[in-house]
Scaffold this active site. Structure first.
Site, PDB file in Angstrom:
ATOM      1  N   ARG A 163       0.859  -1.184   0.000  1.00  0.00           N
ATOM      2  CA  ARG A 163       0.000   0.000   0.000  1.00  0.00           C
ATOM      3  C   ARG A 163       0.896   1.236   0.000  1.00  0.00           C
ATOM      4  NH1 ARG A 163      -3.565  -2.549  -1.659  1.00  0.00           N
ATOM      5  NH2 ARG A 163      -5.610  -2.973  -0.762  1.00  0.00           N
ATOM      6  N   HIS A 199      -1.460   0.699  -9.846  1.00  0.00           N
ATOM      7  CA  HIS A 199      -2.135  -0.263  -8.955  1.00  0.00           C
ATOM      8  C   HIS A 199      -2.835  -1.361  -9.775  1.00  0.00           C
ATOM      9  CE1 HIS A 199      -3.960  -0.604  -4.658  1.00  0.00           C
ATOM     10  NE2 HIS A 199      -3.798  -1.790  -5.195  1.00  0.00           N
ATOM     11  N   GLU A 247      -2.719   8.300  -4.566  1.00  0.00           N
ATOM     12  CA  GLU A 247      -3.206   7.532  -5.710  1.00  0.00           C
ATOM     13  C   GLU A 247      -4.500   8.159  -6.184  1.00  0.00           C
ATOM     14  OE1 GLU A 247      -3.825   3.232  -5.382  1.00  0.00           O
ATOM     15  OE2 GLU A 247      -1.748   3.076  -4.725  1.00  0.00           O
TER      16      GLU A 247
END
Ligand code: DGY
Length: 325
Positions: A236, A284, A265
């Site tokens: 993460r 991602h 993000e």
């Protein structure tokens, strides 16, 4: 008899929704803008289940006025947006999607390691720009064979990555909160975190985001790594202090970073991280293959259907409140 109502606060795969729709009534937010939290709370008042998505914070506040909720499920293995204890307190089982994405994420993870160590993107760009003959030496690659991969967070995905690393001739060490009793099965060796940082040529993060791992990679951590190390994060984004990473790359504390996850993000195109010229960032996509995303969505639909029937979810994080069958 009317069908149970499942709230879906964003876009998810259509095939899984068609399947779910055979059993339930779906109330889905289909606008391009994120669903306002107050609207979601309003919808949940009448809902029997929630298909959560990782941009929604799922906690006691969200479900306070949702007396009928029997199950919440999400199509991801990570659940840092969910306060599972709050759901457990309400006896609501929470389903995530482990296992079905393990090999996909490991494939992407090792692709990042291999592509970054051989500077594949930069070298391909030289060909495209007609500069093959002028290719500078700073995009010379590094060998993976006879080098050491250090994995922070050796779970199922980490083990899968370690198999790929061994096939490339790498030695694999790892750090978890506790040494694994079964480490010999995977031919990996435990190190404390500082020793792992000092010893690894590639430092690989695959840990969940928790209070303990938040900003685990700060300036101090990067200083402990080899100056020619490759840093890879597939866990993460918030495990890394992004400013510290930019600093470490610019100061030469580490050599390069390959990231599937970032903070923030999405990462803006003008972000200082990209201006270091020493990163490979993908958006991602760890589990982003058609087969795996389908498997994740179908598992989520199954968890919701089972929860609504008062049956055990296939994959439940808070097993203590999973239905007993
Ligand atoms: C997850 O499922 O948590 C991963 O981030 C998907 O790539």
């Amino acid at each position: 008899m009317s069908k149970p109502v499942v709230v879906v606060p964003g876009l998810v795969r259509k095939d899984a929704l068609v399947y779910l729709g055979e059993h339930v009534t779906i109330k889905q937010w289909t606008e391009k803008t994120p669903m306002p939290r107050e609207t979601l709370k309003e919808w949940l008042k009448e809902a029997d289940a929630l298909w959560s998505i990782n941009t929604v914070k799922v906690d006691a506040d969200l479900i306070a006025d949702a007396p009928n909720l029997k199950v919440i499920a999400q199509a991801s293995v990570g659940y840092d947006n969910v306060t599972v204890d709050d759901l457990t307190a309400r006896q609501i089982p929470y389903g995530n999607t482990p296992d079905v994405l393990t090999e996909s994420v490991a494939e992407l993870a090792f692709t990042l390691v291999a592509a970054a160590s051989r500077r594949i993107v930069e070298n391909a760009d030289f060909v495209k720009s007609g500069m093959w003959a002028q290719r500078p030496s700073n995009i010379k690659g590094k060998d993976l064979s006879r080098s050491t991969l250090g994995i922070i967070g050796l779970g199922a995905i980490g083990i899968s990555i370690s198999r790929r690393a061994r096939a490339f001739g790498m030695t694999v060490i790892y750090n978890n909160r506790h040494k694994r009793a079964d480490e010999h099965l995977y031919m990996v060796e435990y190190r404390d975190r500082d020793a792992l940082l000092a010893e690894s040529d590639v430092v690989f993060v695959m840990a969940p985001l928790t209070e303990e791992t938040y900003h685990m990679f700060d300036k101090e951590a990067f200083k402990k790594m080899k100056n020619d190390a490759l840093f890879v994060n597939v866990g993460r984004g918030k495990i890394v202090d992004t400013d510290a990473l930019v600093w470490a790359l610019n100061e030469g504390e580490i050599d390069y970073a390959a990231l599937d996850v970032t903070d923030p993000e999405p990462l803006p195109a003008d972000h200082p991280l990209l201006q270091t010229g020493k990163v490979l960032v993908v958006p991602h996509i760890g589990s982003f293959t058609d087969r795996t995303r389908r498997d994740m969505a179908m598992l989520t639909a199954d968890n919701i259907i089972l929860g609504l029937q008062g049956k055990p979810l296939k994959t439940c994080v808070n097993q203590e409140v999973n239905y007993k069958g």
